[in-house]
Every structure is written in structure tokens, then in C-alpha cells.
Design an enzyme around this catalytic site. Sequence first.
Site, PDB file in Angstrom:
ATOM      1  N   SER A 264       0.841  -1.201   0.000  1.00  0.00           N
ATOM      2  CA  SER A 264       0.000   0.000   0.000  1.00  0.00           C
ATOM      3  C   SER A 264       0.870   1.242   0.000  1.00  0.00           C
ATOM      4  O   SER A 264       1.998   1.225   0.522  1.00  0.00           O
ATOM      5  CB  SER A 264      -0.903   0.026   1.238  1.00  0.00           C
ATOM      6  OG  SER A 264      -0.170   0.403   2.390  1.00  0.00           O
ATOM      7  N   ASP A 265       0.373   2.314  -0.589  1.00  0.00           N
ATOM      8  CA  ASP A 265       1.001   3.599  -0.317  1.00  0.00           C
ATOM      9  C   ASP A 265       0.706   3.935   1.139  1.00  0.00           C
ATOM     10  O   ASP A 265      -0.237   3.421   1.741  1.00  0.00           O
ATOM     11  CB  ASP A 265       0.475   4.684  -1.258  1.00  0.00           C
ATOM     12  CG  ASP A 265       1.470   5.833  -1.425  1.00  0.00           C
ATOM     13  OD1 ASP A 265       2.368   5.968  -0.577  1.00  0.00           O
ATOM     14  OD2 ASP A 265       1.341   6.591  -2.389  1.00  0.00           O
ATOM     15  N   TRP A 266       1.513   4.803   1.724  1.00  0.00           N
ATOM     16  CA  TRP A 266       1.428   5.071   3.158  1.00  0.00           C
ATOM     17  C   TRP A 266       0.114   5.787   3.476  1.00  0.00           C
ATOM     18  O   TRP A 266      -0.102   6.924   3.074  1.00  0.00           O
ATOM     19  CB  TRP A 266       2.630   5.896   3.594  1.00  0.00           C
ATOM     20  CG  TRP A 266       3.789   5.061   4.052  1.00  0.00           C
ATOM     21  CD1 TRP A 266       4.447   5.190   5.239  1.00  0.00           C
ATOM     22  CD2 TRP A 266       4.440   3.986   3.369  1.00  0.00           C
ATOM     23  NE1 TRP A 266       5.450   4.248   5.342  1.00  0.00           N
ATOM     24  CE2 TRP A 266       5.461   3.486   4.203  1.00  0.00           C
ATOM     25  CE3 TRP A 266       4.233   3.358   2.151  1.00  0.00           C
ATOM     26  CZ2 TRP A 266       6.287   2.426   3.848  1.00  0.00           C
ATOM     27  CZ3 TRP A 266       5.059   2.296   1.786  1.00  0.00           C
ATOM     28  CH2 TRP A 266       6.057   1.843   2.631  1.00  0.00           C
ATOM     29  N   GLY A 268      -2.820   4.445   2.491  1.00  0.00           N
ATOM     30  CA  GLY A 268      -3.723   4.195   1.369  1.00  0.00           C
ATOM     31  C   GLY A 268      -4.746   3.101   1.608  1.00  0.00           C
ATOM     32  O   GLY A 268      -5.508   2.773   0.696  1.00  0.00           O
TER      33      GLY A 268
END
Length: 737
Positions: A264-266, A268
Site C-alpha cells: 500500500s502507499d502510506w 492508502g
Amino acid sequence: MKIIKSTILAGALLLCCSLAAQQKPVYLDPNANIEKRVEDALSRMTLEEKVAMCHAQSKFSSAGVPRLGIPENWTSDGPHGIRAEVFWDQWNQAGWTNDSCIAFPALTCLAATWSPEMSALYGKVIGEEARYRNKNILLAPGVNIYRTPLNGRNFEYMGEDPFLASKMVVPYIHGVQSNGVAACVKHFALNNQEVDRHTVNVNVDDRTLYEIYLPAFKAAVQEGKAWAIMGAYNKYKGQWACHNQYLLNDILRDEWKFDGVVVSDWGGVSNTKEAIYHGLDMEFGTWTNGLSEGASNAYDNYYLAQPFLKLLKSGEVKEEEVDKKVRNILRMVFRTNMSANRTWGSFGTKEHALAGKKIAEEGIVLLQNKNNVLPIDLNKTKKIAVIGENAIKAMTVGGGSSSLKAKYEVSPLDGIKARVGSQAEVIYARGYVGEKGQKQDGLSAGDTFDSRSFQELLDEALKAAKEADVVLFVGGLNKNKHQDSEGDDRLGLGLPYEQDKIISELAKVNKNIVVVNVSGNAVAMPWVNEVASIVQVWYLGTEAGNAIASVLVGDVNPSGKLPFTFPVKLEDNGAHAMNEYPGVDNEVTYREGIFVGYRWADKEKIKPLFPFGHGLGYSTFAYGKVSADKKEMGINGQVTLSVNVKNTGSRDGAEIVQLYISDLKSSLPRPVKELKGFEKVFLKAGEEKTVSFTIDKEALSFFDADKHDWVAENGDFEALIGASSTDIKSKVSFSLK
């Protein structure tokens, strides 16, 4: 006592032997089949250990399984260098004294080299830096398509064309992963703006998705064999991209057969069940957990932590769901920090700095050069005026996740002074003052305060310009909010801090003015006809000033070409012409469809300020007439196109020969032409070479959404050879049967 101790020891040994006999064989051989090792490790893990691997344990790491000798996973930003160590739960730097990295050029610069060789070099050296710091996931590279010049994060990506981005991303991945570090390609997918990035839902038709926004990711997976992919913040089809059935399961896993890790993006991740079933493997940076209040069990509250474990233990979610994720994570671990072939890496070396300088030099683009003001002739030049804040401003700090703690950064002014030495006098005037540079992660950009008025600064600059033989105005954008920076988009196409006025005023007092534009984005240039030369230099990292100086004085013959279009005005861009940016009520529709960048300019017959693929040098190149080895290609056949290119100048140099294909009659609307080949060819003065491209039906195909497949139709095509998307030298026709 001796007898008692011996008895206890003997009993303990018997117990250990008995337990060992009950264990399955362990695949200790690091060269054993990875899938066997994955299944063996998985069979030994508890449910709690499996879940622990699926979420972060700190800002940038996730848990291993110490009991089984499986190490932690450590990630690092970013695309342009290895981020400094931070505190366990904070963004601020941890204060290490040995984590100052080499800052490499931004990826727009890499794309502007049009050189897969430079991409391979970039991947190799940044991978070595990551490996030395014991990171096994590098959160890079970024390949989101340049849809609007206002996107604050464009500088991290590889331009507007899916073919160029595809060819440039693959060698980067190979270079990084040769060090036993997973390249985590981002942001998948449709992350084309920073405005409302956490909430916007992107509406795009399938044809546009597959032809424009997916090819670079597909190449990363199928050709680059990337070991990790990072999800995006935005939504697609109403689902968050970090747990998205269509993107992650249907396309990435099922169509492309990706066998790596989805990260995941941070911040997200938004929902436990969606994260379980819709393709996410590892969750990072979630802020639903009390972390900001310093909760001791913050990471236990991640969506894929205790909430996930609870569902597994209750039987509501089957254990096979966590096993799917852990298999992907273990596979990546065995490829990286448990690989027998993993190198040691190196960090902050002179070799790496010089590699960055070489990439920077090849990516600098000479946009305009009237009267051959460049290169500066130091035999005839007595005084050089350097004007502009960007000549002294640090550019490695700020901009979001690409911010770096660089070992050093050579400013343009210092690079010019060092190169010129005593051959000419170099004087400096600031010219303008921007807002104070934003600190990031405890680091400052080192701005110097200047309280003088605009008029005082202008007067000083004009005085310097009048006295000089050559004026170098070093301006452009910076890494502050609403410029080239993550989290915010630009507010307009123009230059900030009244630079347009300053440049025009300088041009009135000295005709030999060179504008050195530092940016990762296209900018408006209302003064384009008033100045002699324009050089696009990007964010070049540690060796920025030295690379710029080497081009300005002619030590290096510039050979970079634009990886995206510079429009005259914002409305010349398709997304803005269709009034579909940044969207309404968190919905944005890509109504321009496949007509992105030069495709839009061609379709609407708009003359750009500087076209895609444009770039000059200190040499001239003559093109012969392109020829095809056959006039008709079968559906499974190929056509080879050849053209002679000669260096007609007095300097050795490189030219980037570009192949575009035009479908003369199609059942669906198609771009006037599309890039389908390029080669950077080095030629000594007077030398001539033949450049050849071999194409097949893939180069002629479009995506048919109804068939959900790529289609090449019978008919006539043209192959166009050009020095840019608008500078077409010759063309040849052929047909597909």
C-alpha cells in the site's frame, strides 16, 4: 550437582531431538526452488506470525519471523536516492551520521536521456545504495503518465508517453533487483494529480486505460519482472486503488500473472475486508490507529493486523486468504534479503556521484540556442553574470517522499564557478526571492534570507547583466508547496516570484541571455522570443551544478530530449481543454481519452511551445530517407525500417532518432501518430550510421474494449522518422495483410 546438571542436559537434548524428528525438512539450501522454500516456511508459521507479516511494525518496516530465521522487511524511499533513517514512529530524521546518500537526478531527467543504458546504470547504483543500507524494498520507480503539467509529482515520473516510459522502466528495475533489492513500481494506477488524491475517483474508459495508463506498469511486471508494486491513493471504479478488484486481481494478478508483493502507499488502506479480498499484501502508514497519540499498540490496530486476525480466528475469513498474501511476501523475501546471490552494495561513493552526473548530463535538454550563444566560449568571455535564486537553492530537500539527506549538493553557481575558474569572472545577483524553503524530516533547504524589495533585487540584477558578456538566469520552480512537490498541485503554468518580468527586463539590457530552467514540469515562457537560449535542467541531485556547467561551457554536447510536451498555455493541454481537471465532487473523468500530450496537440493541430521529443545540441544531424524492407507485412510478420543519420557538425554528439507509426484508416479514432521506437546513436563529427527499427503487429495495434484485446487491422500504415514529434524527417508507407 554435576550429576543433576548432566541429567537435565541429557533430558533437554533428548527433547530437542524428539521435537526435531517431528519437524518437516527445512529447505536450508538458499538455491533451492523458491516455491518449495515458500511452502516450507508457510507450513511452519502460526496464524499470528502470518498476519504480522502483512502490516507495518514501524514507519518503514514490517515484521519477519525470528523463530524461523525470516528477517524483517525494510523499505525506503525513494525514486532519486535512499532516504535518511527516521525514528521508529516519526517522519523526522533519527540523527544518524552515516546515512547521507548520493542524490540522483529526478526521473524526468532520466526519461529525458531516452537511454535504456542510462536507466540500467541508474537502477544499478541506486540499488547498490539501497542494498548497503540493508533495504530490501525500494519504493521506486514511478511511471504514472504526465496528464497535466500542474501535477506536483510529475518530476518523479517518466513523462507523457507510455512507450517511452515502458522502455525506460525495465532496465531500471533490472539494475535495482540485481542487488537483491525489490523495485516497488508506483503508483498503480491512475495517480495523475495530487489535488484530492486521497478521495478522487477516476473515470476512464478501458481503451484509454490500456493504451495510455497501464503499458509502463505492464512492462514493469512482464519484462522487468518487478518484485513489488505500490498501490495508489485514488479510487478507480469506486474502489480504493490499494485494494481494488479490477486493478490488483483482474489485471495485475490474472492478466499479467504478477507474482510479487502489492504494497500500500502510506495511508492508502481504508477497509479490512476490501484489503483482504482485493489484492493487497502489505499495509503501511495507516492513520486509523492512534499512532499520532503514541499508542503503544498502534500497529496492532492496522486494518490487516488485529482486525484481520480476529476475522481469521472466527472463521469468517478462511486462512487461505492470509496464506495468499504471505506466499507473495515470502517469495519477495527469498528473492531479496534471503538470497544467496545478494551483493553487499556500496553507499555514498564517488563512483555513484559520477554516475549521477553522467545521467544528468545526458538528460539536460537544450530547448533553444539562437546565435549559438551556447556553449560559452571561455576564450572570448570575460564576465559571466549568474542571476536567480535557483542558482544557490538546494533542491534535494523537500518535495515529499523524494526528499533526501544528500552527502553533498553542488549548486549551479558553485558548479559554474568551479568550471570557469580563472578563465572568466563570475558575478552573482539573486534577482528574486521565493518563500522560505520548507523544512522536511528535520532537514532544511538552507535558504538565505534576503529582505530587499523586488525593485532592489531587479536593479542589482540589471546592473550585473549590463556588465556581463553572457547572462545565465537560473530560475524555474522549486520543491515548495504548489510547485514540484508531493501533496499539492501547481496553481498555474507560469513561473513564480515574477520571474517572467525579470527575464524580460534582463533581455532588454543584454541579448546574450540564457535561461536555465530548473523544474520537473513544463512552464509557460512568454519571453521565449526575447532570450537567446533556454536550457531545461530538471532536478539533478548531488552533482547538479557540475553537470549544468559541463553543458553550458561545451564539455558535454547536450543530447537530452523532452519526455513531455511544453504547451504555450494551459488550455493547449487535453485535460484542461476538456475542463476535466481536477474534477468535481471527487469525480474526475478523462474525457480527452487516449489523446494525451503530443497526441492531443496533433489531433487539435496545436503548435506546442516545445514538442515531445525535442532537444537540440551543439552539432547538427542530417537524416536520409527512411526505407522499409518490405511493403506488406503479414499478421505474424515484421517490417524493418532503416534510415541513415549523419553528424554534419564539428563536434561529436548523440542524436535520438524517433520512430512514429500512423494508422491511415482505422475503425476507431486513433492518434495522428504514436511513438513506437527510438534509438540514441552517438556519432563523431562527420560520421554516418544506419539506424534500424524492426516492428511487428504490436506496434500497429490498438486496444478494442469490446473484445478486451489488442487488435491490428488490415490496411495502410506510415512509418515516420523524426527528431521530435513535430520535426518529421521522412516517412514510408507499408500495409498490414
